[in-house]
Design a protein around this motif. Structure first.
Motif, PDB file in Angstrom:
ATOM      1  N   PHE A  33       0.868  -1.178   0.000  1.00 33.16           N
ATOM      2  CA  PHE A  33       0.000   0.000   0.000  1.00 33.16           C
ATOM      3  C   PHE A  33       0.899   1.220   0.000  1.00 33.16           C
ATOM      4  O   PHE A  33       2.107   1.110   0.225  1.00 33.16           O
ATOM      5  N   ALA A  35       1.159   5.294   1.604  1.00 36.36           N
ATOM      6  CA  ALA A  35       0.602   6.067   2.711  1.00 36.36           C
ATOM      7  C   ALA A  35       1.257   7.430   2.754  1.00 36.36           C
ATOM      8  O   ALA A  35       2.415   7.595   2.363  1.00 36.36           O
ATOM      9  N   CYS A  54      -8.145   1.802  -4.000  1.00 36.03           N
ATOM     10  CA  CYS A  54      -8.962   1.925  -2.798  1.00 36.03           C
ATOM     11  C   CYS A  54      -8.223   2.905  -1.892  1.00 36.03           C
ATOM     12  O   CYS A  54      -6.984   2.994  -1.925  1.00 36.03           O
ATOM     13  N   GLU A  55      -8.968   3.630  -1.086  1.00 40.39           N
ATOM     14  CA  GLU A  55      -8.298   4.592  -0.229  1.00 40.39           C
ATOM     15  C   GLU A  55      -8.998   4.647   1.121  1.00 40.39           C
ATOM     16  O   GLU A  55     -10.213   4.444   1.214  1.00 40.39           O
ATOM     17  N   THR A  56      -8.242   4.905   2.149  1.00 42.68           N
ATOM     18  CA  THR A  56      -8.832   5.092   3.477  1.00 42.68           C
ATOM     19  C   THR A  56      -8.157   6.287   4.143  1.00 42.68           C
ATOM     20  O   THR A  56      -6.950   6.493   3.994  1.00 42.68           O
ATOM     21  N   PHE A  58      -7.555   8.357   7.743  1.00 43.91           N
ATOM     22  CA  PHE A  58      -7.608   8.285   9.204  1.00 43.91           C
ATOM     23  C   PHE A  58      -7.410   9.707   9.715  1.00 43.91           C
ATOM     24  O   PHE A  58      -6.343  10.289   9.515  1.00 43.91           O
ATOM     25  N   LEU A 103      -4.234  10.845   7.790  1.00 44.10           N
ATOM     26  CA  LEU A 103      -3.380   9.883   7.115  1.00 44.10           C
ATOM     27  C   LEU A 103      -4.186   9.282   5.969  1.00 44.10           C
ATOM     28  O   LEU A 103      -5.341   8.901   6.165  1.00 44.10           O
ATOM     29  N   VAL A 105      -4.155   6.165   3.251  1.00 36.89           N
ATOM     30  CA  VAL A 105      -3.544   4.890   2.879  1.00 36.89           C
ATOM     31  C   VAL A 105      -4.304   4.383   1.662  1.00 36.89           C
ATOM     32  O   VAL A 105      -5.535   4.443   1.647  1.00 36.89           O
ATOM     33  N   TRP A 107      -4.328   1.537  -1.868  1.00 38.72           N
ATOM     34  CA  TRP A 107      -3.798   0.290  -2.428  1.00 38.72           C
ATOM     35  C   TRP A 107      -4.634  -0.109  -3.626  1.00 38.72           C
ATOM     36  O   TRP A 107      -5.792   0.312  -3.756  1.00 38.72           O
TER      37      TRP A 107
END
Lengths: 710, 710
Positions: A33, A35, A54-56, A58, A103, A105, A107
């Motif tokens: 991934f 970040a 895909c992304e997340t 935080f 943050l 992240v 992938w």
């Protein structure tokens, strides 16, 4: 253990945030991934974007809000968001003093998008960016034929081309652009079972028509009528099939809808009065605008006639033309104050940004509209001081007329009415512009980009926010002749009617498609035209079909047999036909529309079929293998049928001849009128025993046109 | 978009922290890592622990200190730490009132630990298999394409071509057939991770070598050596890469295996003695067979030299030649009784029928073998009355030699031995002929159809029914020159070495592939050769790559950027790359093998990429869309990389140059040697930041060869 601190020195600015890239961590580790820390400044928003990962997020520090389809979701420290591939997401820092630190992240998960982008796009269109849909994470639907899936949802389409200005006949450059392409697209959609209508009128009220008429000693309406007659003839010669080709000043709908549209905009406050200096020619005694002004583009410096730059695609007000002169007498104009109604486009920037996320368009157009948005959209004058055009339906503007580019928006409602009239349907224009099962697709050349890409959608939206705006724009670049721009003034052109008098219509259509200026300026030469149609059509397609006819006659009493025993070669060939059908479906879809590709799919089908046929002939010597022989010829007849279907949008006459030669009562286009579209049945076998004489050449006259040798 | 907030209700206590598990997110997504919020209470420390995953902490809130080997490192918001597998790390919250909030992300990287069984065992001793640490989800297996799936099942392949007869050098017709095609196929398979070897020897013991030598005043071995030298040179010039090219009479395996093979057949009763009349030339004092007899084919009536008809592909006994004459003196022969050993092929008809149901072959070959089966397979003489060839290893046959087509079967065992020798593998020929993870694919021209399609499989089967026979036959038709058959006697030919001296090797290979006689006789003309490579390679592929190089240099410091924001156009282009990769995979597969198609896939990739690039250039004018611009150029670089991969089997030199120009240390073929094959990673992005000078032309000398104009 290795450690890094949050370090503004390392920030890069992208997506309107400051990013500190953390992973991959060079020389340390390359995890599966990526970040980064992201710092969003107080009051700022992330740039709307969509990507394959895909992304997340935080959220570490600060307060913000996500905007999704008008909804707002507040987030603070500890919040975690997940974003599917290609979902737009905008995060705004709601604090007026404090940074928002989060943050990100990301992938790649190819299972979620790579196999079938159309299905993913469809999924997103259906569900919006609405993250709380419980199935948001479900794998995309099974890769279905994109065209078929689309056809299932959309029942009817209004396909439009920019209206030709009736100040001259159409040359090949015009034809190779929106007129042929829109026709091909609408034909393909009809084959796919969509009630698609290609419609465009003439642009009678343009000032260019008036000035053209002045040179010829004709009044503007006389001029419009004369050249619209010529254009209609050329379109008919080229086989461009429109449901209607309304002339605005003869239309029962155009004037009324235009005035209603204008009045509504005015009443809603979308048009505002503005007084500003405007160029005035003392000698000619008039304000200079559009056809009356000549000079250089204030954006790129290239020469312009009027207020649109054909080089950079930007528009400008007449007063901003650099080194302006009167286009009629050549005098340098002075300036006089002029009071006009303008449409402040900048008010609609937010709406346009949203719209651009869902409409399909090429990158030349996208770069233009993004550039204009970044620089700040202009105020566009919607009235001009002239006596030619539709009267302004607002008191106090009797000395001015409606600008043709404002007339252009409501004309598409009039088109819908004309289509209804032609089809005998008693319905309003909303049938094409508001119904969820309908959609609009627009074809135009790059020089009209600003108008179709920005002005019209904003006008439509200001008029009625519930309109379903065009789903796709299909733009084209300029077509060149022998390496230089087509030019009527320099007589560097070939009129459509002239080439169509020389060569078979379908051969002309094929080559214009083969060499269409889809993404870059392409070039027409007679030599390449002749070489290409000789290779691909005469020796290729027509040669193969004639050979198939001979073999059917000699070996099968001229009748298509039923299939018998199959070998692996047979199965592989059938699989190729499936692939080529799918390829053609992609080439003809509005998103990614490419007649270049469609013609190459046909060429590849012909090559594969000839190669297959060469192998099949050897069964003739083995009586014990008659079942394999039958399968081979039945497959080849199916390939011939498929070639007719895939060719039909580009070469409708030849396709019709081919299908009739294969024993059908009608060609693919006619047979589709009564069914769900011939496309759906593309790989259905020919009825066994069907007489397939294939006696007529697919392109009569082509061999004679090309002559021997070369 | 989906969202979760920091929620103490969901905390689990482990490692002395409160954990909120975030990823995998059940029912939503299973990324290639795990993630959790961790809350460390004031004054507390994490439990010392070590595990196999890599781990990274992102500090969101609070203050703490890491203790490592007596050292202390302070951390605050924004700090990021990376922990190698099995490294102990303790974090202490140094505040006496405030929580410390951090995100932990962890993933498995077997390369970092799995190779070390001690470390794993240590891990299990310490932690058992209790799994109380939240384990990362393993990366999902990559969606395997057909080629990769095949590669998984088949580990090594013996790819063979019919051995050239060393009685002349190779002309283009030879090259365009089995030699180029087998080379292309073996290269493609190696790229797909298969240990594939292209191997064929020379046919020294053919009577045609002897008669050729007689004309030159040379002995047969001298003749064989001279022309095999020439053939080897030509193959090297053409870039045909063989693992070995054994000469039968110099091979340590050939003679021994042939005699063993013959003896075994004899002992098993597969060969029987037969006395029959045979043509005898009184003047020359010998029996006439093969090169000694001339006449007409008893099956089709066409002229034949020897006992194989090049027109219909059938074989016959010398006594059945119609209007037979002595090929040396022209006399009409008489008949004398001749005692020989024959192989009665008809005994194996049932076996052959079974075999044909599972072996891949084209329909010309299939029609031939079916025709022979229907007519009744002949008895094939396996000894001939001559002094040239391998001695018959059975008592009483000193006056005869083994027929070269019987020698042909065991020579493929010898090839397997030669490959083992070259690779330093101490194994028998069964490694290629009996192992389930190995297979044999054979390339040959139509005139050898009977032998490869019928005689050899039956001989193999009679020798050992447990052999795994060839999985696919790839046949070809004759290649023509300027419309007529290649002919050495009429000097109507172009030697491979002559064209290769004129034009770049890869251009020659490309055009021979583009026009390969796969299913029908195709034609070589210099004019078409030049026009095609000019269009497809010089203006097409090389032109695009050079242009990409200039744009990378001008806009990106010559380095490939990471992808940024994606539009629908970007996604459609990526999807096209996936389709073209799949198309190429089908074209290079033994079943349906088609270099014609493979070269057209490359041409289509180039056309699509150029069209895509033409659209992308417009981002240059919109600074706010730098992310889209990056995506576009990264995609184009990926397309360039893919073009190198797909071209590599046909144009290995150019592909190597391209990949090096893209910044790789090696071309696709070299890089595949040490890995599972470059094919599997075809659509992996170029590493961002990789310098891609693309300075060298892909085909040096091609522009000079073609010159201007035409």
């Amino acid at each position: 253990m290795l450690i890094r601190k949050l370090d503004p020195e390392t920030f890069v600015h992208a997506y309107n945030v400051d990013l500190q890239m953390l992973y991959p961590w060079e020389g340390v580790v390359e995890p599966p991934f990526g970040a980064a820390w992201a710092v969003l400044a107080a009051g700022e928003s992330t740039k709307p974007h969509a990507h394959q990962e895909c992304e997340t997020f935080f959220i570490a520090r600060g307060q913000g809000v996500f905007s999704i389809d008008g909804e707002r979701v507040e987030v603070g420290p500890g919040a975690v968001t997940f974003h599917e591939p290609f979902h737009n997401h905008v995060l705004t820092n709601t604090s007026d003093s404090e940074d928002l630190l989060f943050l990100t992240v990301f992938w790649e998960d190819k299972g979620r998008w790579a196999a079938d982008p159309e299905a993913v796009a469809e999924h997103h269109r259906e569900h919006g960016d609405d993250g709380d849909h419980p199935h948001a994470a479900a794998p995309p639907p099974r890769a279905a034929d994109a065209a078929a899936a689309q056809a299932a949802a959309i029942e009817r389409e209004l396909v439009t081309a920019a209206p030709p200005t009736p100040n001259g006949d159409l040359h090949l450059g015009h034809l190779a652009g929106p007129y042929l392409c829109g026709d091909v697209y609408a034909r393909a959609r009809r084959l796919q079972g969509v009630d698609a209508h290609f419609v465009f009128g003439s642009d009678d009220n343009s000032i260019y028509v008036k000035t053209c008429g002045e040179g010829l000693g004709l009044g503007p309406q006389q001029t419009a009528t004369r050249f619209t007659d010529a254009i209609e003839e050329t379109l008919a010669l080229a086989g461009v099939a429109t449901t209607a080709l309304p002339r605005p000043n003869a239309s029962p709908h155009h004037r009324e809808l235009t005035r209603h549209f204008f009045r509504t905009l005015y009443e809603r406050g979308a048009l505002v009065e503005q007084e500003a200096p405007a160029p005035w020619c003392e000698g000619c005694g008039r304000f200079l605008f559009e056809a009356y002004v000549r000079g250089r583009c204030p954006h790129c410096g290239d020469g312009v006639l009027g207020q649109t730059c054909e080089s950079c695609g930007r528009v400008h007000d007449a007063r901003d033309v650099v080194d302006a002169v009167c286009a009629q007498c050549g005098a340098v104009p002075g300036m006089r104050p002029l009071r006009r109604l303008v449409f402040p486009l900048s008010r609609h920037a937010g709406f346009l940004r949203d719209y651009y996320r869902r409409v399909a368009m090429n990158h030349h157009l996208r770069a233009l509209v993004e550039g204009v948005l970044a620089d700040g959209p202009p105020d566009v004058a919607v009235t001009h001081p002239t006596d030619w055009g539709i009267e302004v339906p607002v008191a106090g503007w009797d000395d001015q007329r409606i600008y043709v580019w404002l007339e252009m928006a409501p004309r598409y409602f009039a088109y819908a009415r004309h289509v209804n009239d032609e089809r005998g349907v008693d319905a309003g224009w909303e049938r094409f512009w508001k119904a969820p099962e309908a959609r609009v697709v627009q074809f135009f050349g790059y020089d009209n980009s600003f108008y179709y890409g920005m002005l019209l959608p904003a006008l439509f939206h200001a008029f009625d926010p519930d309109l379903r705006l065009p789903a796709a724009f299909v733009g084209n670049e300029f077509y060149r002749l022998d390496g230089a721009k087509f030019s009527t003034t320099r007589d560097h052109r070939i009129l459509g009617r002239d080439l169509l008098a020389e060569a078979p219509r379908d051969a002309v259509r094929f080559y214009l498609a083969w060499s269409a200026p889809e993404r870059e300026q392409t070039n027409f030469t007679r030599q390449e035209f002749r070489a290409t149609v000789r290779r691909e059509l005469l020796a290729g397609w027509q040669g193969w079909i004639a050979d198939l006819g001979r073999r059917l006659a000699a070996g099968f009493d001229g009748r298509v047999p039923a299939t018998g025993d199959w070998t692996g070669e047979h199965r592989r060939f059938y699989h190729r036909l499936e692939e080529l059908l799918r390829d053609a479906g992609e080439a003809y879809a509005a998103e990614g529309f490419s007649v270049q590709r469609a013609t190459r799919v046909l060429a590849e089908l012909v090559r594969e079929a000839r190669r297959f046929a060469a192998g099949e002939q050897h069964w003739d010597s083995v009586p014990s293998r008659g079942e394999e022989r039958r399968t081979g010829i039945a497959l080849e007849a199916l390939a011939a049928k498929l070639s007719g279907l895939l060719a039909a949008p580009v070469m409708p006459d030849a396709a019709d001849r081919l299908w009739r030669g294969l024993g059908y009562a009608a060609g693919p286009e006619e047979s589709s009128l009564s069914t769900a579209g011939a496309w759906r049945d593309a790989l259905d076998w020919l009825p066994s025993g069907q007489a397939a004489p294939l006696a007529e050449p697919l392109l009569p006259g082509l061999a004679e046109y090309l002559g021997g040798g070369e």
